[in-house]
Design a protein around this motif. Structure first.
Motif, mmCIF file in Angstrom:
data_model
loop_
_atom_site.group_PDB
_atom_site.id
_atom_site.type_symbol
_atom_site.label_atom_id
_atom_site.label_comp_id
_atom_site.label_asym_id
_atom_site.label_seq_id
_atom_site.Cartn_x
_atom_site.Cartn_y
_atom_site.Cartn_z
ATOM 1 N N GLN A 77 -30.228 45.590 39.563
ATOM 2 C CA GLN A 77 -30.627 46.245 40.801
ATOM 3 C C GLN A 77 -29.593 47.253 41.297
ATOM 4 O O GLN A 77 -29.917 48.110 42.109
ATOM 5 C CB GLN A 77 -30.894 45.189 41.884
ATOM 6 C CG GLN A 77 -32.110 44.332 41.537
ATOM 7 C CD GLN A 77 -32.413 43.287 42.599
ATOM 8 O OE1 GLN A 77 -31.831 42.210 42.588
ATOM 9 N NE2 GLN A 77 -33.313 43.592 43.512
ATOM 10 N N HIS A 137 -30.053 36.980 36.127
ATOM 11 C CA HIS A 137 -30.879 37.456 37.239
ATOM 12 C C HIS A 137 -31.926 38.398 36.618
ATOM 13 O O HIS A 137 -31.953 39.589 36.893
ATOM 14 C CB HIS A 137 -30.013 38.144 38.300
ATOM 15 C CG HIS A 137 -30.656 38.220 39.655
ATOM 16 N ND1 HIS A 137 -30.035 37.789 40.822
ATOM 17 C CD2 HIS A 137 -31.852 38.691 40.058
ATOM 18 C CE1 HIS A 137 -30.825 38.005 41.858
ATOM 19 N NE2 HIS A 137 -31.935 38.551 41.426
ATOM 20 N N GLU A 185 -33.659 32.108 40.488
ATOM 21 C CA GLU A 185 -35.108 32.068 40.685
ATOM 22 C C GLU A 185 -35.897 32.045 39.373
ATOM 23 O O GLU A 185 -36.644 32.980 39.058
ATOM 24 C CB GLU A 185 -35.571 33.256 41.527
ATOM 25 C CG GLU A 185 -34.936 33.325 42.898
ATOM 26 C CD GLU A 185 -35.605 34.346 43.815
ATOM 27 O OE1 GLU A 185 -36.565 35.017 43.380
ATOM 28 O OE2 GLU A 185 -35.186 34.465 44.987
ATOM 29 N N GLU A 202 -35.564 47.417 43.992
ATOM 30 C CA GLU A 202 -36.259 46.184 44.356
ATOM 31 C C GLU A 202 -37.391 45.913 43.353
ATOM 32 O O GLU A 202 -38.565 45.929 43.695
ATOM 33 C CB GLU A 202 -36.740 46.264 45.814
ATOM 34 C CG GLU A 202 -37.496 45.057 46.344
ATOM 35 C CD GLU A 202 -36.867 43.704 46.041
ATOM 36 O OE1 GLU A 202 -35.630 43.571 46.084
ATOM 37 O OE2 GLU A 202 -37.637 42.773 45.729
HETATM 38 C C1 FCB Z 1 -35.433 37.706 45.382
HETATM 39 C C2 FCB Z 1 -34.608 38.236 44.230
HETATM 40 C C3 FCB Z 1 -33.690 39.371 44.602
HETATM 41 C C4 FCB Z 1 -34.349 40.320 45.561
HETATM 42 C C5 FCB Z 1 -34.954 39.584 46.732
HETATM 43 C C6 FCB Z 1 -35.603 40.489 47.764
HETATM 44 O O1 FCB Z 1 -36.566 37.087 44.902
HETATM 45 O O2 FCB Z 1 -33.819 37.207 43.676
HETATM 46 O O3 FCB Z 1 -33.251 39.997 43.426
HETATM 47 O O4 FCB Z 1 -35.256 41.113 44.895
HETATM 48 O O5 FCB Z 1 -35.893 38.670 46.270
#
Ligand code: FCB
Length: 474
Positions: free
Chosen positions: A23, A123, A168, A433
Motif C-alpha cells: 500500500q 499483508h 487478516e 486502498e
Molecule cells: C484492512 C486492511 C488494511 C486497510 C484497511 C482499511 O482490512 O488490513 O490494509 O486496507 O482495511
C-alpha cells in the motif's frame, strides 16, 4: 482529542500506527522486487478503481527516512509495517539481499528514533510466481512461507522482537479466492477454503520456525497474528432467520479463524454449513496441533460491526441494503442470502458504520468467550473520509472524532476487563486502498499523489497530543 486525561492506560501501553508494504512502498519492480499478486491483479481491467496500481504508491521505498522522522514527530511508540515477500524472495527463488537491506535500514531508522518495529510477514502480497503454482490453494505455499519467514528473521531477528505472521487471513483467503474482490480475484469456494486452511498452517509452521530460530540465538520473541473480527448483529434480534444469519457470519468471519488458533479445532456448525465443499479434505493429521501452538498476542483489526439479516434484499434495494454475497456459490454464509440492512448510524466514505461501542463490545466479549485468549492489541482502526485541503491545512474533523471515540472505546473495554495492550491507527499515510485504489484516504497524514508531499492532518496532530498526554498521565 478529548479522552479523559485520567484514563488509566496500562503501563507500557503501545501507541502506534500501521501501514502495509503493497500500500505504501511503490518501487514495485525496483531493487530486485518482482510481481506480487497485487501487481498482477491491478493490471487486470476493472479490477481496481480508476485502474490504479501499487507501482508507485506513496514512494515510501525512497522516502523511508523522512517517513520515520514523521513518526518520531508524532511520538509513536511503535510502527506496524509489513515486509513484501515478493521483494524478499522475488519470483520464488533465493532471498534478495537488496530487498532485505531495505527492511534492515527501516528497522535501524525506527530503533534510532526510539520506535518499536512491529513486523507483519504477510499483508496480502504473495509473489505472483507462487500464485502461478496455485497460490494459497496449494499446500506447498505454507512451507514456502516458513522459509520466507526464516529469511526475514535471519536479516532482522537481531533487532526485531515483535513478529506477526498474517494480517487478516479472511481477506487473503475468502475475499481473494471466493468473493473475487481482492487478488488473486478468484471465485471458487473450494480454492478459498483450501487457502484458508493453508494460511493457518503457514502461520503455525512459521511460528514454530521463528521460535526455534530465536531460541537458538537465546533471543526473546513476541509472536502473534492479526485477525479482522466483527460483531455480527441480527437485524431483528427476535427473528430466528436473522439470528441464524448472524451465527453464520460470526462463524465464517470470526470463528473459522479464531478457533483453530485458540482452541485447536474448526467450529463444527461452520463445517456443516460448508459441507458441500468438503473442507476437511484439506486438513491433515497434525495440522491443528501446529496451528494452535500458543501465541503471545492476538492483533484485532476492527472498523465496524455487521448488521445482518437472513432475508433477501428487496429487488429495489438501495446500495445501503445490499446482498453481502451472491446466493448459491458462497461458503461465507451457506447458500442463502445475508443482507446488511442500514442502521441509523453515520457512515464513513467506505460506507462503513461508525459505531465505537462495537469495538468496546468486541474487545470485552473476546476475553469472556475464550478464556485462553492471549493479550490483545488493536492493530488497525481508523476511517476514510474525503479530505478537503485548504492551503496546508486538512481539518479532518470526522476522522479525528472517529479515532477519538474508538480510543475511548478501548479505554472503556480495558476498564471492563479486556486485556488490551496497544492501539495502532490505520493508517499513517494515505495509500493504495486495495481494490478502491487511491480514492479512499485513511491516512492521518495527507499525501499529495502528484508531488508525494506529506502533510499531517488535524487527526495526526490530535493523535500526537493524545499520546503525549497519555504518557504524562502514566
Ligand atoms: C484492512 C486492511 C488494511 C486497510 C484497511 C482499511 O482490512 O488490513 O490494509 O486496507 O482495511
Amino acid at each position: 482529542m478529548n479522552i479523559s486525561p485520567t484514563t488509566p492506560w496500562p503501563e507500557g501501553f503501545l501507541w502506534g500506527s500501521a501501514t502495509a508494504a503493497a500500500q505504501i512502498e511503490g518501487a514495485a519492480h525496483e531493487g530486485g522486487k518482482e510481481d506480487s499478486i497485487w501487481d498482477a491483479y491491478a493490471r487486470q481491467p476493472f479490477a481496481v478503481a480508476n485502474g490504479d496500481t501499487p507501482e508507485v504508491a506513496v514512494d515510501h521505498y525512497y522516502r523511508m527516512d523522512a517517513d520515520v522522522q514523521l513518526m518520531k514527530e508524532l511520538g509513536l511508540d511503535s510502527y506496524r509495517f509489513s515486509t513484501s515477500w515478493a521483494r524478499v524472495v522475488p519470483g520464488d527463488r533465493t532471498p534478495n539481499a537488496e530487498g532485505l537491506d531495505f527492511y534492515s535500514r527501516l528497522v535501524d531508522s525506527l530503533l534510532e528514533a526510539g520506535i518499536l518495529p512491529w513486523l507483519t510477514l504477510y499483508h496480502w502480497d504473495l509473489p505472483q510466481a507462487l500464485q502461478e503454482k496455485g497460490g494459497w490453494a496449494n499446500r506447498e505455499t505454507a512451507y514456502r512461507f516458513a522459509d520466507y519467514a526464516e529469511a526475514v528473521y535471519n536479516a532482522l531477528g537481531d533487532r526485531v522482537s515483535h513478529w506477526t505472521t498474517f494480517n487478516e487471513p479472511l481477506c487473503s483467503s475468502l475475499i481473494g479466492y471466493v468473493a473475487g474482490e481482492h487478488a488473486p480475484g478468484l471465485t471458487d469456494p473450494n480454492l478459498g477454503l483450501a487457502a484458508l486452511h493453508h494460511q493457518h498452517l503457514a502461520h503455525g509452521l512459521a511460528a514454530a520456525r521463528l521460535r526455534d530460530l530465536a531460541a537458538a540465538k537465546g533471543r526473546e520473541i513476541e509472536l502473534g497474528i492479526t485477525l479482522n473480527l466483527t460483531n455480527a448483529v441480527p437485524n431483528d434480534p427476535s427473528d430466528p432467520v436473522d439470528q441464524d444469519a448472524a451465527r453464520r457470519i460470526d462463524g465464517i468471519w470470526n470463528r473459522m479463524f479464531l478457533e483453530p488458533l485458540i482452541l485447536g479445532a474448526y467450529p463444527a456448525d461452520v463445517i456443516e454449513d460448508v459441507r458441500e465443499y468438503d473442507f476437511e479434505q484439506y486438513v491433515q493429521a497434525g495440522d491443528l496441533e501446529i496451528i494452535s501452538a500458543p501465541i503471545d498476542f492476538l492483533g484485532v483489526n476492527h472498523y465496524h460491526d455487521d448488521n445482518v439479516s437472513g432475508h433477501p434484499a428487496p429487488a429495489d434495494a438501495t446500495p445501503g441494503l445490499r446482498p453481502t454475497t451472491k446466493p448459491g456459490r458462497s461458503p461465507f454464509v451457506g447458500s442463502e442470502f445475508v443482507t446488511t440492512p442500514p442502521r441509523d448510524l453515520t457512515r464513513t466514505a467506505m460506507d462503513w458504520e461508525v459505531n465505537p461501542s462495537g469495538l468496546h463490545h468486541l474487545l470485552v466479549r473476546l476475553g469472556q468467550e475464550y478464556p485462553t485468549l492471549p493479550p490483545l492489541y488493536v492493530t488497525e482502526n481508523g476511517a476514510s473520509y474525503d479530505d478537503n485541503r485548504a492551503g496546508d491545512t486538512i481539518d479532518d474533523a470526522e476522522r479525528t472524532q472517529y479515532i477519538e471515540q474508538h480510543i475511548q472505546a478501548v479505554a472503556d473495554a480495558i476498564a471492563d476487563g479486556a486485556d488490551v495492550r496497544g492501539y495502532f491507527v490505520w493508517s499513517l499515510l494515505d495509500n493504495f486502498e486495495w481494490a478502491w485504489g487511491y480514492n479512499k484516504r485513511f491516512g492521518i497524514v495527507y499525501v499529495d499523489y502528484q508531488t508525494q508531499e506529506r502533510l499531517p492532518k488535524r487527526s495526526a496532530t490530535e493523535y500526537a497530543a493524545l499520546i503525549a498526554s497519555a504518557k504524562i498521565a502514566a
